[in-house]
Design an enzyme around this catalytic site. Sequence first.
Site, PDB file in Angstrom:
ATOM      1  N   ASN A   7     -63.438   3.051 -21.506  1.00 57.55           N
ATOM      2  CA  ASN A   7     -64.447   3.162 -21.879  1.00 57.55           C
ATOM      3  C   ASN A   7     -65.040   1.649 -22.467  1.00 57.55           C
ATOM      4  O   ASN A   7     -64.561   1.128 -23.220  1.00 57.55           O
ATOM      5  CB  ASN A   7     -64.175   4.151 -23.272  1.00 57.55           C
ATOM      6  CG  ASN A   7     -65.575   4.412 -24.046  1.00 57.55           C
ATOM      7  OD1 ASN A   7     -66.658   3.305 -24.193  1.00 57.55           O
ATOM      8  ND2 ASN A   7     -65.759   5.693 -24.645  1.00 57.55           N
ATOM      9  N   HIS A  10     -68.116  -0.425 -26.107  1.00 56.72           N
ATOM     10  CA  HIS A  10     -68.126  -1.656 -27.119  1.00 56.72           C
ATOM     11  C   HIS A  10     -68.342  -3.109 -26.534  1.00 56.72           C
ATOM     12  O   HIS A  10     -68.730  -3.860 -27.200  1.00 56.72           O
ATOM     13  CB  HIS A  10     -66.813  -1.787 -27.873  1.00 56.72           C
ATOM     14  CG  HIS A  10     -66.679  -0.498 -28.773  1.00 56.72           C
ATOM     15  ND1 HIS A  10     -67.667  -0.147 -29.622  1.00 56.72           N
ATOM     16  CD2 HIS A  10     -65.846   0.679 -28.902  1.00 56.72           C
ATOM     17  CE1 HIS A  10     -67.410   0.888 -30.171  1.00 56.72           C
ATOM     18  NE2 HIS A  10     -66.371   1.588 -29.968  1.00 56.72           N
ATOM     19  N   HIS A  43     -70.499   6.575 -23.311  1.00 59.23           N
ATOM     20  CA  HIS A  43     -71.375   7.372 -24.064  1.00 59.23           C
ATOM     21  C   HIS A  43     -72.808   7.119 -24.464  1.00 59.23           C
ATOM     22  O   HIS A  43     -72.946   5.937 -25.203  1.00 59.23           O
ATOM     23  CB  HIS A  43     -70.480   7.512 -25.230  1.00 59.23           C
ATOM     24  CG  HIS A  43     -70.867   8.516 -26.257  1.00 59.23           C
ATOM     25  ND1 HIS A  43     -70.078   8.941 -27.518  1.00 59.23           N
ATOM     26  CD2 HIS A  43     -72.013   9.399 -26.490  1.00 59.23           C
ATOM     27  CE1 HIS A  43     -70.633   9.962 -28.107  1.00 59.23           C
ATOM     28  NE2 HIS A  43     -71.801  10.347 -27.400  1.00 59.23           N
ATOM     29  N   ARG A  45     -75.386   7.735 -26.610  1.00 56.62           N
ATOM     30  CA  ARG A  45     -75.750   8.335 -27.908  1.00 56.62           C
ATOM     31  C   ARG A  45     -77.058   8.643 -27.846  1.00 56.62           C
ATOM     32  O   ARG A  45     -77.817   7.808 -27.594  1.00 56.62           O
ATOM     33  CB  ARG A  45     -75.189   7.535 -29.008  1.00 56.62           C
ATOM     34  CG  ARG A  45     -73.718   7.813 -29.244  1.00 56.62           C
ATOM     35  CD  ARG A  45     -73.154   6.839 -30.570  1.00 56.62           C
ATOM     36  NE  ARG A  45     -71.706   7.248 -30.640  1.00 56.62           N
ATOM     37  CZ  ARG A  45     -71.492   8.099 -31.582  1.00 56.62           C
ATOM     38  NH1 ARG A  45     -72.146   8.953 -32.490  1.00 56.62           N
ATOM     39  NH2 ARG A  45     -70.228   8.706 -31.980  1.00 56.62           N
ATOM     40  N   ARG A  49     -76.983   3.419 -29.815  1.00 52.11           N
ATOM     41  CA  ARG A  49     -76.472   2.201 -30.438  1.00 52.11           C
ATOM     42  C   ARG A  49     -75.505   1.264 -29.793  1.00 52.11           C
ATOM     43  O   ARG A  49     -75.586   0.177 -30.037  1.00 52.11           O
ATOM     44  CB  ARG A  49     -75.639   2.890 -31.817  1.00 52.11           C
ATOM     45  CG  ARG A  49     -74.365   3.404 -31.235  1.00 52.11           C
ATOM     46  CD  ARG A  49     -73.363   3.669 -32.445  1.00 52.11           C
ATOM     47  NE  ARG A  49     -73.934   4.830 -33.321  1.00 52.11           N
ATOM     48  CZ  ARG A  49     -73.317   5.539 -33.996  1.00 52.11           C
ATOM     49  NH1 ARG A  49     -71.764   5.423 -34.216  1.00 52.11           N
ATOM     50  NH2 ARG A  49     -73.508   6.447 -34.706  1.00 52.11           N
ATOM     51  N   GLU A  70     -70.142  10.574 -21.442  1.00 53.69           N
ATOM     52  CA  GLU A  70     -69.988  11.272 -22.479  1.00 53.69           C
ATOM     53  C   GLU A  70     -71.210  11.703 -22.993  1.00 53.69           C
ATOM     54  O   GLU A  70     -72.224  10.873 -23.354  1.00 53.69           O
ATOM     55  CB  GLU A  70     -69.303  10.643 -23.457  1.00 53.69           C
ATOM     56  CG  GLU A  70     -67.759  10.428 -23.275  1.00 53.69           C
ATOM     57  CD  GLU A  70     -66.967   9.665 -24.273  1.00 53.69           C
ATOM     58  OE1 GLU A  70     -67.542   9.405 -25.567  1.00 53.69           O
ATOM     59  OE2 GLU A  70     -65.876   9.227 -24.058  1.00 53.69           O
ATOM     60  N   THR A 101     -66.743   9.123 -32.630  1.00 56.18           N
ATOM     61  CA  THR A 101     -66.594  10.742 -32.681  1.00 56.18           C
ATOM     62  C   THR A 101     -65.431  10.880 -33.462  1.00 56.18           C
ATOM     63  O   THR A 101     -64.277  10.792 -33.066  1.00 56.18           O
ATOM     64  CB  THR A 101     -66.548  10.785 -30.983  1.00 56.18           C
ATOM     65  OG1 THR A 101     -67.299  10.250 -30.261  1.00 56.18           O
ATOM     66  CG2 THR A 101     -66.640  12.435 -30.885  1.00 56.18           C
ATOM     67  N   GLU A 151     -60.386  17.332 -22.904  1.00 58.82           N
ATOM     68  CA  GLU A 151     -59.910  15.957 -23.342  1.00 58.82           C
ATOM     69  C   GLU A 151     -59.346  16.373 -24.684  1.00 58.82           C
ATOM     70  O   GLU A 151     -60.138  16.593 -25.744  1.00 58.82           O
ATOM     71  CB  GLU A 151     -60.991  15.180 -23.313  1.00 58.82           C
ATOM     72  CG  GLU A 151     -60.502  13.599 -23.783  1.00 58.82           C
ATOM     73  CD  GLU A 151     -61.181  12.683 -23.240  1.00 58.82           C
ATOM     74  OE1 GLU A 151     -62.091  12.451 -22.335  1.00 58.82           O
ATOM     75  OE2 GLU A 151     -61.226  11.396 -24.076  1.00 58.82           O
ATOM     76  N   HIS A 192     -59.069   8.878 -27.674  1.00 58.78           N
ATOM     77  CA  HIS A 192     -59.583   8.273 -28.867  1.00 58.78           C
ATOM     78  C   HIS A 192     -58.514   7.631 -30.023  1.00 58.78           C
ATOM     79  O   HIS A 192     -57.190   8.145 -30.112  1.00 58.78           O
ATOM     80  CB  HIS A 192     -60.074   9.509 -29.987  1.00 58.78           C
ATOM     81  CG  HIS A 192     -61.149   9.063 -30.983  1.00 58.78           C
ATOM     82  ND1 HIS A 192     -62.109   8.870 -30.513  1.00 58.78           N
ATOM     83  CD2 HIS A 192     -60.572   8.542 -32.108  1.00 58.78           C
ATOM     84  CE1 HIS A 192     -62.922   8.208 -31.689  1.00 58.78           C
ATOM     85  NE2 HIS A 192     -62.155   8.101 -32.629  1.00 58.78           N
TER      86      HIS A 192
HETATM   87  N1  PXP Z   1     -62.737   9.942 -25.530  1.00 61.64           N
HETATM   88  C1  PXP Z   1     -63.664  10.487 -26.013  1.00 61.64           C
HETATM   89  C2  PXP Z   1     -64.079  11.755 -25.452  1.00 61.64           C
HETATM   90  C3  PXP Z   1     -64.486   9.479 -26.979  1.00 61.64           C
HETATM   91  O1  PXP Z   1     -65.640  10.002 -27.437  1.00 61.64           O
HETATM   92  C4  PXP Z   1     -64.146   8.324 -27.080  1.00 61.64           C
HETATM   93  C5  PXP Z   1     -64.842   7.374 -27.912  1.00 61.64           C
HETATM   94  O2  PXP Z   1     -65.142   7.773 -28.951  1.00 61.64           O
HETATM   95  C6  PXP Z   1     -63.049   7.794 -26.356  1.00 61.64           C
HETATM   96  C7  PXP Z   1     -61.997   8.713 -25.666  1.00 61.64           C
HETATM   97  C8  PXP Z   1     -62.216   6.387 -26.570  1.00 61.64           C
HETATM   98  O3  PXP Z   1     -61.996   6.184 -28.004  1.00 61.64           O
HETATM   99  P1  PXP Z   1     -61.626   4.690 -28.372  1.00 61.64           P
HETATM  100  O4  PXP Z   1     -62.620   3.937 -28.337  1.00 61.64           O
HETATM  101  O5  PXP Z   1     -61.098   5.014 -29.630  1.00 61.64           O
HETATM  102  O6  PXP Z   1     -60.365   4.209 -27.430  1.00 61.64           O
END
Ligand code: PXP
Length: 239
Positions: A7, A10, A43, A45, A49, A70, A101, A151, A192
């Site tokens: 992901n 960031h 994602h 949003r 953001r 996402e 999330t 997931e 997550h």
């Molecule tokens: N999976 C989903 C569905 C998410 O929404 C997120 C981000 O919130 C992640 C995985 C990745 O989470 P993290 O950034 O905490 O690794």
Amino acid sequence: MINLGVNIDHVATIRNARGEDHPYPYHAAKNAIKYGANSITIHLREDRRHINDKDLKIISSLKKIPLNLEMAATTKMLNIALKYKPNFVCIVPEKRHEITTEGGLNVNKNKELIKKIIKKLNKTNIRTSLFLNPSLKDIKIANDLGAKCIEIHTGKISNLVKKKKNYNKEFLKIKLCAKYAASLKLGVHAGHGLDYKTTKVLKKITQITEYNIGHFIIGESIEYGLKNVIKNFRKILKK
Ligand code: PXP
């Protein structure tokens, strides 16, 4: 093989802090695949953001990058997904004021809308998963709604592992859910808050075939990448 989805939200968070183009999520997506990621997650949003529409457009145009979008369960987001055709969609809950999330989808709410979205995405060959708390009831509903995968939200177990607290109960709950989902022929993913430690713990659950990890990978990349960047500057600054 177990898939790793990276992901890159960031990377966009850091980019947006300056309102300029660096670092570029598109480069992060290409590099993550080059170094062994199986897919890229972004994602989009409602408040944009981090990832924005331009990021989605350019990353989805790279057909070599398996893309997991996402998104919230809204008609507006469905139309965006149908326009850019990512390989996968993960439907997530979205609250404007949350930092990240916070939990899984409330699948009992908006059943008809979620069903309609999944149906349209299935028709377009976009594999859909639902982001759920580890709950057998929610998994059953996800299956009834036509989702191909689930997931499991791993935020709680990740926090327990990080705080060195007993995570056994949460682990067993996730294991039971993973087994149940696999018995329904649903793909089982996890995500997550994952870091090395929690991923090693969850790896014992063989039904989980995909991990989606963001914040920790980007954070570690900054810590470990510092060496090369400082070396580059030392070279430039040498008299
Ligand atoms: N999976 C989903 C569905 C998410 O929404 C997120 C981000 O919130 C992640 C995985 C990745 O989470 P993290 O950034 O905490 O690794």
